[in-house]
Design an enzyme around this catalytic site. Sequence first.
Site, mmCIF file in Angstrom:
data_model
loop_
_atom_site.group_PDB
_atom_site.id
_atom_site.type_symbol
_atom_site.label_atom_id
_atom_site.label_comp_id
_atom_site.label_asym_id
_atom_site.label_seq_id
_atom_site.Cartn_x
_atom_site.Cartn_y
_atom_site.Cartn_z
ATOM 1 C CG ASP A 249 1.336 -2.847 9.250
ATOM 2 O OD1 ASP A 249 0.169 -3.249 9.396
ATOM 3 O OD2 ASP A 249 1.851 -2.663 8.143
ATOM 4 N N GLY B 125 0.801 -1.209 0.000
ATOM 5 C CA GLY B 125 0.000 0.000 0.000
ATOM 6 C C GLY B 125 0.833 1.257 0.000
#
Length: 694
Positions: A136, A23
């Site tokens: 993350d 992303g």
Amino acid sequence: MMLRPGTFLQDRYEILEQIGSGGMSVVYKAKCHKLNRLVAIKVLKEEFCNDSSFVGKFKMEAQAAAGLSHPNIVNIYDVIDEGKLHYIVMELIEGITLKSYIRKKGCLEVKESIGIAIQVAQGIAAAHEQHIIHRDIKPQNMIISRDGKVKVADFGIARAVSAQTLTSAAMGSVHYISPEQARGGFSDERSDSYSLGITMYEMVTGRLPFEGDNTVSIALAHLEDTMVPPSVYNPDIPISLERIILKCTEKKPELRYASVNDLIADLRKSLLHPDDNFVKTEVQKRALRGDTIPISDLELAQIKERGTAMTRQPVQKKERLKRNASSEEDVNPGIEKLLAGVGIVVAVVIVAVLIVVVIKLGGAFRFGTTGNGTGAAGETREEVSILKDTEVYMPDIRNMTEELAELELKESFISMKRTYAYYDDVEKGRIAEQSPEPGAIVLKGSSVNVVVSNGSDKLDLTELELESLDGTTAQKFLENRKLIVQIVEEESDTVEAGKVLRYEPKQVAEGGIVRLYVSSGPHVDRVPVPQLTGKTEEEAIALLAEAGLTPGNTTAENSDTVSKGHIIRQSGGSEDGLIEVGGRIDYVVSSGPEVKHQRYVASINEVYDLSSLIGPGAGSSSVTVMVRLRQGTDADPIYKILTQETTVKGDVLLPISYTSIESMNGTDQGELEVVDVKSGAVLKTYPLTFFPMD
């Protein structure tokens, strides 16, 4: 900006190929010409490069992560700004991401999952010791190398990403995000534990616990929805691993593992004692110690606001559930979850205070007894004195629905911990077992372990319409469902041969045995197959005729053990040794031992001078000759042509050269003859001696 193969960065790193894209970045495989090694280069996408605040945070965190050195962390070699490019040079791991590995295998075995989780946790723990939070953690950021080592990537990047909103590129991680991250609150080491717990859930079930139509609904699920225990999807998960996963994924950070090292210790213990229930929740441990459990201002405000509802609505709801299991719910879901967690302890304190006040004001339970020994509430002095203010009797919640059981327990200030199992005699969704047993005295605020029925795990064969199939098809159909099939043949005057007559049992668990009764057609007379082996062929034919049978295919075969003319073996008939009258029996007849002939070979290398035969003027004359082998007797000679008819001049030397002449009759003597074809006269004879060959 895409980098093409052959591009050089810093006059040092040659881009070889793109190997991934996420992303926020694109990953390239590159060669460092200075150190002559392969590296991975992660280049920030252009939309991030234009945000100076983000780039600053990214550089600061990446540089901090570059100080990490651990076998389970991808090493960062350099953090570089080059014009508009911002990139990280890191260790190149040849392998597969854990996400791809899970997709490939469906779900992982328990021991394999624990082994991977321990390696990941060790890398996270090393980062936490340096006060670096990943933020993350997800299987996409875990790489399994070809030698089986697991490494965690992207340390230090997530803090910069976490500054973005839930609609940014960071939302690729929403399936693994912790509740505190989802609400934009403070996150610490326990946030990484939550995301690792979701990853472990995915490893052992092959699925994610929360799904939704969009990222917001998934984030809300992390905040509000109850997680389905992983054993529902994979019954092979041991209780210890399930408890570890559920503890990691508690909604409140304070209920999770205090440190990743504590998690690693429990994972290792789970490898040794998978079926032990050794995992304790933080509330359990603190309640057992008698510690005061703090409550947040928000939770306290909710309790004050809903104080009346807390004492009235659960009772009303329980009555409605008893009347109609499908009726609408009036209880605030937030209050229910609050009661199930920290609010339980607060409720215990409130009830205890109320009891003390009532006792002091009325003295009803202790002093207000009548002559028959009962108090104002109709309880005996002995009944009241059994329980302390902090104790209750364990209710009987067996065969209740989960929802009704939870309400029943809340009235006694008891929480419920669920596991799931299959039961043939308990309806799906109802409580099959509980521990402690009903009537046991337990502390308020404690928990009861319950087993919720998943219903029966047996396959209902009545739904498969097996009677409409032939036996072979039905057998394959059942075996594809991991069942063991036993075929039993039965005669039937009404059902076509090969069709299924019936089956037993009607319901069977995976791996169970199904007896499939298949029609063999109408009854026919059958006779025993006679024993023909060892008999002469004449005797065999007679035995078959006597039994009403006929010979089938008959063949001959050499045998060193069975005499010539006797039966070596037979075939025909069924496994039970019977055959229909008029049936055919095949057999093999012995032709005796195989006769092996010895090969004899001779050779010759001579020259025949025709001029000695023709005389002067031989050069102008010609003769037609052939060369042959002669064996046998004078009375019964046998011949073999070695050279066909050929015409040669009289002054030519005729070569008589043969390297391998094989004896025709197996004898070691013979003659080679040069013959005049026109006259038939033998012009020259050469004696031959043959030698045996292997």
